[in-house]
Design a protein around this motif. Sequence first.
Motif, short mmCIF file in Angstrom:
data_model
loop_
_atom_site.label_atom_id
_atom_site.label_comp_id
_atom_site.label_asym_id
_atom_site.label_seq_id
_atom_site.Cartn_x
_atom_site.Cartn_y
_atom_site.Cartn_z
N VAL A 114 0.85 -1.19 0.00
CA VAL A 114 0.00 0.00 0.00
C VAL A 114 0.88 1.24 0.00
O VAL A 114 1.76 1.40 0.86
CB VAL A 114 -0.93 0.01 1.23
N THR A 115 0.67 2.10 -0.97
CA THR A 115 1.42 3.35 -1.06
C THR A 115 0.56 4.48 -0.51
O THR A 115 -0.44 4.85 -1.14
CB THR A 115 1.82 3.66 -2.51
N PRO A 116 0.90 5.02 0.66
CA PRO A 116 0.08 6.09 1.23
C PRO A 116 0.16 7.35 0.38
O PRO A 116 1.15 7.60 -0.31
CB PRO A 116 0.71 6.32 2.61
N LYS A 117 -0.90 8.13 0.43
CA LYS A 117 -0.94 9.37 -0.33
C LYS A 117 0.11 10.34 0.22
O LYS A 117 0.18 10.58 1.42
CB LYS A 117 -2.34 10.00 -0.23
N GLN A 118 0.92 10.86 -0.69
CA GLN A 118 2.01 11.73 -0.28
C GLN A 118 1.63 13.21 -0.44
O GLN A 118 1.01 13.59 -1.43
CB GLN A 118 3.26 11.44 -1.14
N LYS A 119 2.01 14.03 0.54
CA LYS A 119 1.83 15.47 0.41
C LYS A 119 2.95 16.00 -0.50
O LYS A 119 4.06 15.49 -0.50
CB LYS A 119 1.89 16.15 1.77
#
Length: 201
Positions: A167-172
């Motif tokens: 899972v690739t978390p949403k990046q700021k």
Amino acid sequence: MTTQEHEIQSMMDSHTLSPVLQDYFKRCIEFHTYPAPGLLIGVFMVDYATELLGASPGEKLYAVCETHKCAPDPLQVILHCTYGNHRLRVIPMGRFAMTLNRPSTDSYTQGIRVFIDPEKLENYPLIKSWFSNDPSFNQKAQAMPLIDEIFGAGRDILSTEKVLVKVTPKQKWKSGKCHVCGEMVPTDLLKEGICIGCGPD
């Protein structure tokens, strides 16, 4: 209804495909603009993976497709997994396979991978000939018989496995201005203040 559409409808009826599946096929063919064999197999793959995942209609899912040919389209039409909404990743490895998974806050989550199993093609000579790109396959003469064989085969040519999906978390991200063109782009895509479009590569 065109002659081809009438033939396809008759084939779906003769193989007693469910109304839901028939709707999927019609929508996907319209989106793709023609009944490509890979598209039709892709519909069966999406339907199979969704069922094994126990997902409900309209549920938010994520997809990874291992080929850019045909298979991404059923994922977009049926599940609304698109490149634009970040729910579809296409990794062109050349394998006719796809994986579905639910959203997760963990580092990894369980997914269902569906793929065309070469060993299961022995009972379906036209599909085998088309899939292996055999020179003897005549696309013009055998297109409709191939479609009929695909409808008849359904899930029989597919295999599945449970897999772990990272899972690739949403990046700021922050926005910066390219020193050359003056357009705004994410700063991680700037190299020494220059965007990819203006760079030497």
